[in-house]
Write a protein that holds these residues in place. Structure first.
Motif, PDB file in Angstrom:
ATOM      1  N   LYS A  58      40.922  38.871  58.420  1.00 34.51           N
ATOM      2  CA  LYS A  58      39.560  39.419  58.406  1.00 34.51           C
ATOM      3  C   LYS A  58      38.563  38.952  57.545  1.00 34.51           C
ATOM      4  O   LYS A  58      38.963  38.012  56.898  1.00 34.51           O
ATOM      5  CB  LYS A  58      39.878  41.061  58.043  1.00 34.51           C
ATOM      6  CG  LYS A  58      40.567  41.934  58.439  1.00 34.51           C
ATOM      7  CD  LYS A  58      40.649  43.376  57.933  1.00 34.51           C
ATOM      8  CE  LYS A  58      41.811  44.017  58.077  1.00 34.51           C
ATOM      9  NZ  LYS A  58      41.924  45.177  57.278  1.00 34.51           N
ATOM     10  N   ASP A  59      37.294  39.121  57.614  1.00 30.61           N
ATOM     11  CA  ASP A  59      36.356  38.656  57.039  1.00 30.61           C
ATOM     12  C   ASP A  59      36.395  39.412  55.617  1.00 30.61           C
ATOM     13  O   ASP A  59      36.185  40.652  55.352  1.00 30.61           O
ATOM     14  CB  ASP A  59      35.096  39.043  57.772  1.00 30.61           C
ATOM     15  CG  ASP A  59      33.801  38.226  56.960  1.00 30.61           C
ATOM     16  OD1 ASP A  59      33.578  38.398  55.931  1.00 30.61           O
ATOM     17  OD2 ASP A  59      32.966  37.515  57.808  1.00 30.61           O
ATOM     18  N   CYS A  60      36.254  38.486  54.638  1.00 28.68           N
ATOM     19  CA  CYS A  60      36.466  38.985  53.035  1.00 28.68           C
ATOM     20  C   CYS A  60      35.171  38.842  52.508  1.00 28.68           C
ATOM     21  O   CYS A  60      35.053  39.218  51.263  1.00 28.68           O
ATOM     22  CB  CYS A  60      37.632  38.399  52.569  1.00 28.68           C
ATOM     23  SG  CYS A  60      37.179  36.937  51.991  1.00 28.68           S
ATOM     24  N   THR A  61      34.111  38.474  53.112  1.00 27.23           N
ATOM     25  CA  THR A  61      32.858  37.918  52.430  1.00 27.23           C
ATOM     26  C   THR A  61      32.251  39.061  51.434  1.00 27.23           C
ATOM     27  O   THR A  61      31.850  38.935  50.336  1.00 27.23           O
ATOM     28  CB  THR A  61      31.632  37.675  53.403  1.00 27.23           C
ATOM     29  OG1 THR A  61      32.267  36.824  54.477  1.00 27.23           O
ATOM     30  CG2 THR A  61      30.526  36.965  52.753  1.00 27.23           C
ATOM     31  N   LYS A  62      32.304  40.542  51.891  1.00 30.01           N
ATOM     32  CA  LYS A  62      31.793  41.445  51.154  1.00 30.01           C
ATOM     33  C   LYS A  62      32.670  41.763  50.044  1.00 30.01           C
ATOM     34  O   LYS A  62      32.109  41.768  48.997  1.00 30.01           O
ATOM     35  CB  LYS A  62      31.614  42.839  51.987  1.00 30.01           C
ATOM     36  CG  LYS A  62      30.623  43.772  51.232  1.00 30.01           C
ATOM     37  CD  LYS A  62      30.169  44.973  52.244  1.00 30.01           C
ATOM     38  CE  LYS A  62      29.124  45.948  51.293  1.00 30.01           C
ATOM     39  NZ  LYS A  62      30.037  46.458  50.056  1.00 30.01           N
ATOM     40  N   GLY A  63      33.873  41.798  50.361  1.00 31.34           N
ATOM     41  CA  GLY A  63      35.039  42.168  49.257  1.00 31.34           C
ATOM     42  C   GLY A  63      34.623  41.125  48.227  1.00 31.34           C
ATOM     43  O   GLY A  63      34.892  41.379  46.828  1.00 31.34           O
ATOM     44  N   PHE A  64      34.865  39.850  48.332  1.00 28.10           N
ATOM     45  CA  PHE A  64      34.877  38.638  47.640  1.00 28.10           C
ATOM     46  C   PHE A  64      33.620  38.531  46.898  1.00 28.10           C
ATOM     47  O   PHE A  64      33.561  38.579  45.462  1.00 28.10           O
ATOM     48  CB  PHE A  64      35.002  37.386  48.403  1.00 28.10           C
ATOM     49  CG  PHE A  64      35.139  36.157  47.871  1.00 28.10           C
ATOM     50  CD1 PHE A  64      36.414  35.662  47.382  1.00 28.10           C
ATOM     51  CD2 PHE A  64      33.888  35.218  47.244  1.00 28.10           C
ATOM     52  CE1 PHE A  64      36.659  34.638  46.541  1.00 28.10           C
ATOM     53  CE2 PHE A  64      34.388  34.239  46.309  1.00 28.10           C
ATOM     54  CZ  PHE A  64      35.584  33.851  46.054  1.00 28.10           C
ATOM     55  N   ASP A  65      32.436  38.872  47.466  1.00 23.61           N
ATOM     56  CA  ASP A  65      31.056  38.725  46.817  1.00 23.61           C
ATOM     57  C   ASP A  65      31.055  40.011  45.848  1.00 23.61           C
ATOM     58  O   ASP A  65      30.407  40.069  44.617  1.00 23.61           O
ATOM     59  CB  ASP A  65      29.974  38.753  47.676  1.00 23.61           C
ATOM     60  CG  ASP A  65      29.889  37.195  48.137  1.00 23.61           C
ATOM     61  OD1 ASP A  65      30.569  36.283  47.629  1.00 23.61           O
ATOM     62  OD2 ASP A  65      28.891  37.181  49.538  1.00 23.61           O
ATOM     63  N   ASP A  66      31.548  41.128  46.264  1.00 17.91           N
ATOM     64  CA  ASP A  66      31.454  42.573  45.600  1.00 17.91           C
ATOM     65  C   ASP A  66      31.836  42.303  44.090  1.00 17.91           C
ATOM     66  O   ASP A  66      31.379  42.888  43.245  1.00 17.91           O
ATOM     67  CB  ASP A  66      31.816  43.732  46.304  1.00 17.91           C
ATOM     68  CG  ASP A  66      30.858  44.256  47.363  1.00 17.91           C
ATOM     69  OD1 ASP A  66      29.913  43.646  47.487  1.00 17.91           O
ATOM     70  OD2 ASP A  66      31.234  45.226  48.025  1.00 17.91           O
ATOM     71  N   PHE A  67      33.226  41.513  44.065  1.00 11.65           N
ATOM     72  CA  PHE A  67      33.731  41.463  42.942  1.00 11.65           C
ATOM     73  C   PHE A  67      32.884  40.558  41.963  1.00 11.65           C
ATOM     74  O   PHE A  67      32.964  40.587  40.836  1.00 11.65           O
ATOM     75  CB  PHE A  67      35.009  40.931  43.111  1.00 11.65           C
ATOM     76  CG  PHE A  67      35.725  40.367  41.682  1.00 11.65           C
ATOM     77  CD1 PHE A  67      36.046  41.222  40.714  1.00 11.65           C
ATOM     78  CD2 PHE A  67      35.979  39.005  41.272  1.00 11.65           C
ATOM     79  CE1 PHE A  67      36.458  40.923  39.372  1.00 11.65           C
ATOM     80  CE2 PHE A  67      36.304  38.623  40.209  1.00 11.65           C
ATOM     81  CZ  PHE A  67      36.620  39.332  39.127  1.00 11.65           C
ATOM     82  N   GLY A  68      32.223  39.743  42.504  1.00  8.59           N
ATOM     83  CA  GLY A  68      31.407  38.853  41.970  1.00  8.59           C
ATOM     84  C   GLY A  68      31.981  37.437  41.174  1.00  8.59           C
ATOM     85  O   GLY A  68      32.168  37.257  39.800  1.00  8.59           O
ATOM     86  N   HIS A  69      32.859  36.972  42.059  1.00 10.10           N
ATOM     87  CA  HIS A  69      33.696  35.882  41.657  1.00 10.10           C
ATOM     88  C   HIS A  69      32.820  34.724  40.980  1.00 10.10           C
ATOM     89  O   HIS A  69      31.876  34.380  41.199  1.00 10.10           O
ATOM     90  CB  HIS A  69      34.497  35.390  42.725  1.00 10.10           C
ATOM     91  CG  HIS A  69      35.614  36.141  43.186  1.00 10.10           C
ATOM     92  ND1 HIS A  69      35.604  36.954  44.276  1.00 10.10           N
ATOM     93  CD2 HIS A  69      37.075  35.936  42.897  1.00 10.10           C
ATOM     94  CE1 HIS A  69      36.943  37.581  44.348  1.00 10.10           C
ATOM     95  NE2 HIS A  69      37.736  36.806  43.552  1.00 10.10           N
TER      96      HIS A  69
END
Ligand code: HEM
Length: 133
Positions: A58-69
């Motif tokens: 899937k697209d993880c853009t939101k999950g990845f950015d929400d964590f603030g990597h």
């Protein structure tokens, strides 16, 4: 079959979906329209492999950015890149390159004060009168 454009392998979201770490052992994710095979990174992820497999296929853009990597994490991603999403299915679709709006150029449209508008109208009136006369 994936399409190749230049040196870049292009995939549809349907093709990415197959690699969900369940029906297929590979774990592919999409981040900002780029496809990554992160199968070999799962065990090394500081947040644990499960956080990534949640987004497998899937697209993880939101999950990845929400964590603030960190920027290091973003740099690490690059080594797992295997391709890009086909143009029609990209979230950040490019607009017609020839048509530039003020939001594309970053410049705000010219705003005139009421006095300036009146002056321009007067000028236009003179030009029109000149043509008529
Ligand atoms: C797919 C969705 C992802 C989610 C939801 C996610 C979430 C998280 C979370 C919650 C942490 C914090 C762990 C902790 O402090 O205990 C973390 C840390 C980290 N993750 Fe992810 N992660 C994802 C994908 C990735 C990917 C694909 C990479 C790199 C290829 C990555 C690299 C890192 C790194 C390097 C850290 C350490 C902190 C940092 O440098 O930002 N993550 N992640």
């Amino acid at each position: 079959m994936a399409v190749v454009e230049g040196d870049v392998q292009l995939y549809s979201l349907e093709q990415v979906k197959i690699h969900d770490g369940k029906s297929d052992p590979k774990v592919w994710i999409v981040y900002k329209d780029i496809v990554y095979d992160v199968t070999s990174y799962l065990d090394d992820h500081p947040g644990g492999g499960d956080l990534i497999t949640e987004y497998a296929g899937k697209d993880c853009t939101k999950g990845f950015d929400d964590f603030g990597h960190s920027s290091d994490a973003k740099k690490m991603l690059k080594q797992y890149k295997i391709g890009e999403i086909i143009q029609e299915e990209r979230k950040g679709k490019k607009k017609n390159a020839n048509v530039k709006t003020s939001s594309d150029t970053g410049k705000s449209p010219i705003k005139l004060a009421p006095k300036e508008k009146t002056e321009i109208r007067s000028c236009l009136n003179i030009i029109t009168c000149g043509l008529c006369g």
